[in-house]
Scaffold this active site. Structure first.
Site, PDB file in Angstrom:
ATOM      1  N   LYS A  65       0.880  -1.070   0.059  1.00 24.64           N
ATOM      2  CA  LYS A  65      -0.058   0.209  -0.146  1.00 24.64           C
ATOM      3  C   LYS A  65       0.998   1.089   0.015  1.00 24.64           C
ATOM      4  O   LYS A  65       1.984   1.002   0.426  1.00 24.64           O
ATOM      5  CB  LYS A  65      -0.978  -0.150   1.195  1.00 24.64           C
ATOM      6  CG  LYS A  65      -2.070  -1.081   1.243  1.00 24.64           C
ATOM      7  CD  LYS A  65      -3.283  -0.415   1.245  1.00 24.64           C
ATOM      8  CE  LYS A  65      -4.288  -1.274   1.514  1.00 24.64           C
ATOM      9  NZ  LYS A  65      -4.711  -1.696   2.631  1.00 24.64           N
ATOM     10  N   HIS A 115       2.201   7.173   2.319  1.00 25.62           N
ATOM     11  CA  HIS A 115       1.858   8.415   2.220  1.00 25.62           C
ATOM     12  C   HIS A 115       2.092   9.527   3.341  1.00 25.62           C
ATOM     13  O   HIS A 115       2.477   8.970   4.346  1.00 25.62           O
ATOM     14  CB  HIS A 115       0.222   8.443   1.695  1.00 25.62           C
ATOM     15  CG  HIS A 115      -0.561   7.758   2.611  1.00 25.62           C
ATOM     16  ND1 HIS A 115      -0.946   8.413   3.936  1.00 25.62           N
ATOM     17  CD2 HIS A 115      -1.177   6.636   2.795  1.00 25.62           C
ATOM     18  CE1 HIS A 115      -1.704   7.728   4.646  1.00 25.62           C
ATOM     19  NE2 HIS A 115      -1.765   6.448   3.938  1.00 25.62           N
ATOM     20  N   HIS A 125       1.624   8.940   6.839  1.00 28.94           N
ATOM     21  CA  HIS A 125       2.561   8.033   7.653  1.00 28.94           C
ATOM     22  C   HIS A 125       3.657   8.860   8.435  1.00 28.94           C
ATOM     23  O   HIS A 125       4.474   8.625   9.099  1.00 28.94           O
ATOM     24  CB  HIS A 125       3.157   7.010   6.871  1.00 28.94           C
ATOM     25  CG  HIS A 125       2.201   5.867   6.565  1.00 28.94           C
ATOM     26  ND1 HIS A 125       1.714   5.819   5.250  1.00 28.94           N
ATOM     27  CD2 HIS A 125       1.510   5.135   7.293  1.00 28.94           C
ATOM     28  CE1 HIS A 125       0.728   4.819   5.180  1.00 28.94           C
ATOM     29  NE2 HIS A 125       0.574   4.119   6.595  1.00 28.94           N
TER      30      HIS A 125
HETATM   31  N1  ARG Z   1      -0.606  -0.683   9.738  1.00 29.50           N
HETATM   32  C1  ARG Z   1      -1.634  -0.146  10.755  1.00 29.50           C
HETATM   33  C2  ARG Z   1      -2.057   1.102  10.027  1.00 29.50           C
HETATM   34  O1  ARG Z   1      -1.748   1.439   9.138  1.00 29.50           O
HETATM   35  C3  ARG Z   1      -0.962   0.475  11.765  1.00 29.50           C
HETATM   36  C4  ARG Z   1      -0.484  -0.681  12.827  1.00 29.50           C
HETATM   37  C5  ARG Z   1      -0.203   0.129  14.272  1.00 29.50           C
HETATM   38  N2  ARG Z   1       0.241  -0.740  15.165  1.00 29.50           N
HETATM   39  C6  ARG Z   1      -0.255  -1.983  15.752  1.00 29.50           C
HETATM   40  N3  ARG Z   1       0.218  -2.590  16.657  1.00 29.50           N
HETATM   41  N4  ARG Z   1      -1.731  -1.783  15.578  1.00 29.50           N
HETATM   42  O2  ARG Z   1      -3.413   1.632  10.082  1.00 29.50           O
END
Ligand code: ARG
Length: 555
Positions: A120, A123, A126
Site C-alpha cells: 500500500k 503516504h 505516515h
Molecule cells: N498498519 C496500521 C495502519 O496503517 C498501523 C499499525 C499500528 N500498530 C499496531 N500494533 N496496531 O493503520
C-alpha cells in the site's frame, strides 16, 4: 541544580514544595517566584504580609542572590555568574551527552511506530507516526533506556489475495520489479476498479493459498513485501529512522490460537451473530471482535497476540503505540481485554495518539489512487530548500548537500513542532521559512554560531566570575532547561517540547547575537561569549539530533 528544590528546602515552610515555586514570567523581577495566595488561607494573613515575612527570614547566598516581596509574590534572583559557570561548564564538558541521563537503565521501552502496510502507499499520513516514533526512540535511548523499535507491518489480509490475482492477470514481472511499490499499488487499485465476481472469488482462493503455505502464492507475497520494504527503508535512511524488529501482523498467525483459548478458558469469549467477541459493554465500549463468523481473525486479535509476545520477549517497562487518533477505540479495547485477561502490565501500554496531516491544497491520503506519497513530499521539500538557500547565499559550497539536510529537516520539524494530537496542515513555505518557528531557523542559528567560532580561531574556555548581562542570562536560562525538557518530552511522549525548546533557545541566542558584540569584545567578556556560543551550538545540535535532524556547518 534544581533551583526550585533548593529554594523550597531553604524556605522550609510547611506546605511549600518545589512544585509551588514557579518560573518567573518577568525576568526583571526575578528568576523564580512563590505566589503566597494559597498560604494566606492557611496562615490567615494577607499574601502581602506573608511574602514580606518570608523575605525577611530568607538569607541570600551564593545560589540565590536576591529576594524581594511584591504584591503577594516572593521573588528570587539566581546568582547569574554561579549559574552561568555551572551550566556552561557542564555543556562544554559533556558535549553531545548534555541532556542525557541514565534514568532508564535496566528498563526496556517498546515503540511500535511507522508500521507500514505492505503493497500500500507510504503516504503523507505516515509522516507523523514515523517521525514522532523515531524521535521518541532517540529520546528514550538518550535517557538510558533499552529501546526496541517495532515496525508492526500490515502484511495480513485478503488484499494480498487480490493483489496476486491482479498480478496474475495483468502484471508483468519486469515492470513490477522496476516500478516497485508504485506498480504493485497500481495493480491493487485496478483490481478494485475492475474485478468481477469471478476475480473476487479467485482472490479469496489466493488468500487461502497464502494461508495454507502454498509455495507460489507465498513467493509472490514475499516478493511484494521485499519490494515494499526496500522502498520504505530508503525513506527511513533519509529520515534517520531505525527499527529493531519488522515482526508484522503475519508473524502472529500461529500465536493467536493460544490467546483465543485463554479468552475461552477465562469465560471472556462470547458468541454474537456467529462471531466471537469480548463484551465490553460494562466499560462503555462496543465489543472487541476476536473472530469473524467465518473464523477469520481480526486486527485486534493480532494486536492481543503481539502485546503478549512483546511482554514475553522484551519484558517491557512501557509499550508505546504511535498511531493516529482514529484508532483510539481500537487500543482502548485491546488494553481493556488484556486487563480482563489478568495481565496487570496492561497499564504499561500507551497509545501515543497524534493528529492528521494534510497538505494546503486539501490533498491527504488514499482515496482511489489519488495519494500524496511521502517520498514526493520529501523530494519537493529538498527542491524548495535548494531554491531558498540559493536565494539567501548563492555562493555557498555544497548547496545540494545542504539543501538535502535542510529539506529533510523541514519535513520532520514540520510534523513535530506542534503538540502531537493537533491536526496539522503541511505548508512548504511555512516549514522552509528562515524566520518562522522552523528547523531552518534553528539550523541557520547553528551555522551562525559555527561561523563565529571559526572566525574566532580559538578553543572557547570559561572565564571565572563573569557576571552575565541580561541577554546572556536569557540564553543561559534556556540552556539550563535542556535536560529537564528531554525528561518532560519522554514523560509526555511529546517530542514537540524539544522542537519548541530549540526554537526558543535559537531566538534567545539571536537576540544576544544582535545586541552584543562577540568577536570584537575583549578579555573575559569575549571568552564568555565564545563559550556561550559554543554551548548554544552544542545544545541546539543535541536537540535536533534527538529529532533526527542534521545540522549543516554552513548555510
Ligand atoms: N498498519 C496500521 C495502519 O496503517 C498501523 C499499525 C499500528 N500498530 C499496531 N500494533 N496496531 O493503520
Amino acid at each position: 541544580m534544581d533551583y526550585r528544590e533548593y529554594i523550597a528546602k531553604k524556605l522550609n515552610v510547611e506546605n511549600v514544595t518545589a512544585a509551588d515555586i514557579a518560573k518567573s514570567p518577568n525576568s526583571e523581577m526575578g528568576d523564580f517566584a512563590l505566589p503566597c495566595f494559597k498560604l494566606a488561607k492557611i496562615f490567615r494573613r494577607s499574601p502581602v504580609q506573608i511574602a514580606e515575612g518570608l523575605k525577611n527570614g530568607f538569607k541570600t547566598d551564593e545560589v540565590i542572590s536576591e529576594v524581594s516581596a511584591v504584591n503577594g509574590y516572593l521573588n528570587f534572583k539566581v546568582n547569574k555568574s554561579g549559574l552561568a559557570a555551572e551550566v556552561l561548564g557542564r555543556i562544554l564538558l559533556e558535549g553531545e551527552m548534555y541532556g542525557s541521563s541514565s534514568i532508564g537503565k535496566g528498563k526496556t521501552v517498546c515503540i511500535d511506530y511507522s508500521s507500514v502496510n505492505i503493497a500500500k502507499p507510504f503516504h503523507i499520513g505516515h509522516l507523523s507516526t514515523t517521525v514522532i516514533g523515531g524521535a521518541l526512540y532517540k529520546i528514550f535511548k538518550f535517557l538510558g533506556y533499552n529501546v526496541v523499535g517495532i515496525n508492526h507491518l500490515g502484511d495480513y489480509g485478503t488484499q494480498f489475495g487480490k493483489l496476486i490475482c491482479a498480478y496474475k492477470k495483468w502484471g508483468v514481472k519486469e515492470e513490477v520489479e522496476k516500478g516497485g511499490i508504485h506498480a504493485i499499488n497500481a495493480l491493487y487499485v485496478r483490481f478494485n476498479e475492475e474485478a468481477d465476481e469471478e476475480m473476487e472469488s479467485a482472490a479469496r482462493e489466493y488468500f487461502r493459498l497464502i494461508e495454507s503455505g502454498d509455495k507460489e502464492a507465498n513467493e509472490l507475497f514475499e516478493w511484494f513485501k521485499t519490494l515494499t520494504l526496500n522502498y520504505v527503508k530508503n525513506i527511513y535512511d533519509k529520515l534517520n529512522i531505525t527499527f529493531d524488529s519488522y515482526a508484522g501482523e503475519r508473524f502472529y498467525t500461529d500465536k493467536m490460537q493460544p490467546v483465543i483459548d485463554e479468552l475461552k478458558e477465562k469465560k471472556l469469549l462470547k458468541e454474537s451473530e456467529g462471531a466471537q467477541i469480548v463484551d465490553l459493554d460494562g466499560y462503555g465500549m462496543p465489543p472487541c471482535l476476536i473472530l469473524r463468523s467465518d473464523g477469520a481473525s481480526l486486527y485486534a486479535t493480532r494486536d492481543l497476540a503481539a502485546a503478549i509476545y512483546r511482554k514475553k520477549t522484551y519484558d517491557f517497562y512501557k509499550c508505546l503505540y504511535v498511531v493516529a487518533y482514529q484508532q483510539n477505540l481500537h487500543f482502548k479495547q485491546v488494553f481493556k481485554v488484556l486487563e480482563l485477561m489478568g495481565r496487570d502490565w496492561a497499564k504499561d501500554m500507551v497509545h501515543v495518539a497524534y493528529g492528521m496531516v494534510s497538505l494546503e491544497d486539501g490533498a491527504m491520503s488514499t482515496r482511489k489512487g489519488k495519494v500524496v506519497w511521502l517520498e514526493d513530499v520529501i523530494s519537493k521539500c529538498i527542491e524548495k530548500a535548494y531554491a531558498v538557500i540559493d536565494e539567501k547565499n548563492s555562493a555557498l559550497e555544497n548547496k545540494a548537500e545542504i539543501a538535502k539536510v535542510v529539506g529533510l529537516g523541514a519535513v520532520v520539524f514540520g510534523a513535530l513542532y506542534n503538540n502531537k494530537i493537533k491536526d496539522i496542515v503541511f505548508s512548504y513555505d511555512k516549514v522552509l521559512s528562515f524566520e518562522g518557528e522552523t528547523s531552518v531557523y534553528v539550523q541557520y542559528t547553528c551555522a551562525r554560531a559555527n561561523s563565529v567560532l571559526t572566525k574566532s580561531g580559538v578553543k572557547p574556555f570559561l572565564p571565572s566570575g563573569y557576571e552575565p548581562n541580561a541577554q546572556e542570562a536569557e540564553v543561559i536560562k534556556a540552556l539550563s532547561a535542556f535536560p529537564q525538557t528531554v525528561l518532560d518530552a519522554s514523560e509526555k511522549y511529546e517530542p514537540s517540547l524539544i522542537a519548541r525548546f530549540a526554537v526558543d533557545l535559537a531566538q534567545r541566542y539571536n537576540k544576544f547575537y544582535l545586541d552584543c558584540k562577540i568577536l570584537t569584545a575583549e578579555g573575559a567578556q569575549k571568552d564568555f561569549r565564545l563559550a556561550l556560543t559554543k554551548a548554544t551550538l552544542q545544545t541546539l545540535k543535541n536537540a535536533l539530533t534527538l529529532l533526527g535532524i542534521g545540522v549543516p556547518e554552513k548555510m
